[in-house]
Design an enzyme around this catalytic site. Structure first.
Site, mmCIF file in Angstrom:
data_model
loop_
_atom_site.group_PDB
_atom_site.id
_atom_site.type_symbol
_atom_site.label_atom_id
_atom_site.label_comp_id
_atom_site.label_asym_id
_atom_site.label_seq_id
_atom_site.Cartn_x
_atom_site.Cartn_y
_atom_site.Cartn_z
ATOM 1 C CE LYS A 239 55.470 -28.150 16.122
ATOM 2 N NZ LYS A 239 56.582 -27.768 15.247
ATOM 3 C CG ASP B 59 58.672 -29.917 18.068
ATOM 4 O OD1 ASP B 59 59.700 -30.582 18.273
ATOM 5 O OD2 ASP B 59 58.429 -29.359 16.983
ATOM 6 C CD GLU C 140 58.598 -25.642 16.695
ATOM 7 O OE1 GLU C 140 58.533 -25.862 17.928
ATOM 8 O OE2 GLU C 140 59.104 -26.434 15.877
HETATM 9 N N1 LIG Z 1 72.455 -25.307 17.488
HETATM 10 C C1 LIG Z 1 72.304 -26.651 17.472
HETATM 11 N N2 LIG Z 1 73.377 -27.460 17.697
HETATM 12 C C2 LIG Z 1 73.248 -28.808 17.669
HETATM 13 N N3 LIG Z 1 72.097 -29.456 17.438
HETATM 14 C C3 LIG Z 1 71.004 -28.690 17.207
HETATM 15 C C4 LIG Z 1 71.046 -27.273 17.199
HETATM 16 N N4 LIG Z 1 69.783 -26.805 16.934
HETATM 17 C C5 LIG Z 1 69.006 -27.896 16.776
HETATM 18 N N5 LIG Z 1 69.729 -29.031 16.949
HETATM 19 C C6 LIG Z 1 69.238 -30.417 16.856
HETATM 20 O O1 LIG Z 1 68.654 -30.580 15.569
HETATM 21 C C7 LIG Z 1 67.469 -31.395 15.671
HETATM 22 C C8 LIG Z 1 66.283 -30.576 15.170
HETATM 23 O O2 LIG Z 1 66.113 -29.442 16.039
HETATM 24 P P1 LIG Z 1 64.633 -28.930 16.326
HETATM 25 O O3 LIG Z 1 63.794 -30.040 16.859
HETATM 26 O O4 LIG Z 1 64.738 -27.678 17.136
HETATM 27 O O5 LIG Z 1 64.175 -28.600 14.836
HETATM 28 P P2 LIG Z 1 62.720 -28.197 14.325
HETATM 29 O O6 LIG Z 1 62.919 -27.319 13.140
HETATM 30 O O7 LIG Z 1 61.909 -27.681 15.448
HETATM 31 O O8 LIG Z 1 62.140 -29.614 13.861
HETATM 32 P P3 LIG Z 1 60.597 -29.950 13.491
HETATM 33 O O9 LIG Z 1 60.412 -29.486 12.089
HETATM 34 O O10 LIG Z 1 60.526 -31.439 13.665
HETATM 35 O O11 LIG Z 1 59.734 -29.210 14.479
HETATM 36 C C9 LIG Z 1 67.318 -31.763 17.143
HETATM 37 O O12 LIG Z 1 67.921 -33.042 17.364
HETATM 38 C C10 LIG Z 1 68.127 -30.694 17.863
HETATM 39 O O13 LIG Z 1 68.658 -31.151 19.099
HETATM 40 MG MG LIG Z 2 60.113 -28.299 16.213
#
Ligand SMILES: Nc1ncnc2c1ncn2[C@@H]1O[C@H](COP(=O)(O)OP(=O)(O)OP(=O)(O)O)[C@@H](O)[C@H]1O
Ligand SMILES: [Mg+2]
Ligand SMILES: C[C@H](N)[C@H](N)CCCCCC(=O)O
Length: 231
Positions: free
Chosen positions: A38, A51, A112
């Site tokens: 990350k 993350d 990521e």
């Molecule tokens: N398939 C899924 N089903 C249910 N909840 C999900 C799913 N995928 C992600 N989430 C939830 O959505 C939210 C965002 O997921 P995640 O942190 O992976 O996103 P991100 O794109 O990495 O965010 P960031 O931009 O902050 O890095 C989290 O609370 C995660 O648990």
């Molecule tokens: Mg993320």
């Protein structure tokens, strides 16, 4: 084997970390050593950057934090604003050097991004020269890794997915594939939206991850077809 992928997404909060961790588990299950990276994170929660912790847990290779996460900002805000406020310059070559060490230490490195594909990373200098501006797409170019696009399946994702794919193609980086992540259980016409992106995105669909609370990346890995990434 030393390969890597840069995971971007249609927005912040749409599943880049969740899918990145599922990818790490999927590659490990097929016998590869793995490490998540990350490069830039913002938003410390309870003293940690979630993350980074999730990616570390999902990685088979345990490597130094400074390689996995070169830049960490406390406030959950756009990283270039956090960098400006902390007088930090996000150095893309430094990130590349860290990434190269990870690529040398594991079979598969999953990087990521931060937010969407064109999140600004440069801070405005005294001159405010626009030619000094760079964003997450420039970081992806610096790393030179194939792109995996995570689409958070919710109303509005068609536009965001197609815009992002257009931006990726404009960089010349290969778009290795996309993942449909079902983050909205109430989305109307999910199958029709999925079909549209399957037809409109010019890259393979690597999998459809179902809505799952809380998401278990090890379990969600079964929905990914990574063989398409290994061809
Ligand atoms: N398939 C899924 N089903 C249910 N909840 C999900 C799913 N995928 C992600 N989430 C939830 O959505 C939210 C965002 O997921 P995640 O942190 O992976 O996103 P991100 O794109 O990495 O965010 P960031 O931009 O902050 O890095 C989290 O609370 C995660 O648990
Ligand atoms: Mg993320
Ligand atoms: C704080 C959040 N979770 C991410 N780490 C950063 C998202 C930056 C989004 C910038 C923007 O596109 O407005």
């Amino acid at each position: 084997m030393a390969t890597g992928f840069f995971v971007t997404g249609t927005d912040t909060g749409i599943g880049k970390t969740t899918v990145s961790c599922a990818l790490l588990h999927a590659f490990f299950t097929q016998g590869y050593t793995t490490v998540g990276m990350k490069p830039v994170v913002s938003g410390q929660e309870d003293g940690v950057w979630q993350d980074v912790e999730y990616l570390k847990v999902a990685s088979s290779a345990k490597l130094p934090q400074e390689l996995i996460n070169p830049y960490a900002f406390v406030e959950p805000i756009a990283p270039h604003i956090a960098a400006q406020q902390t007088h930090t310059r996000i150095d893309l070559s430094h990130i590349r050097q860290s990434c190269e060490k990870l690529l040398a230490a594991a079979d598969v490195t999953i990087v990521e991004g931060v937010g969407g594909f064109m999140v600004p990373l440069s801070i405005s200098g005294e001159s405010g020269a626009t030619d000094q501006q760079y964003d997450t797409s420039d970081l992806a170019c610096e790393l030179g890794l194939p792109i995996i696009l995570v689409v958070g399946m919710r109303l509005g994702c068609l536009n965001h997915a197609l815009l992002t794919a257009h931006a990726v193609v404009a960089t010349g980086l290969p778009l290795a594939g996309w993942v449909a992540n079902q983050i909205d259980p109430a989305m109307l016409q999910p199958a029709a939206n999925l079909q549209t992106l399957t037809e409109w995105l010019d890259c393979p669909l690597l999998g459809v991850l179902p809505y799952q609370r809380p998401p278990d990346p090890q379990q969600l890995a079964q929905y990914l077809d990574i063989d398409r990434l290994l061809r």
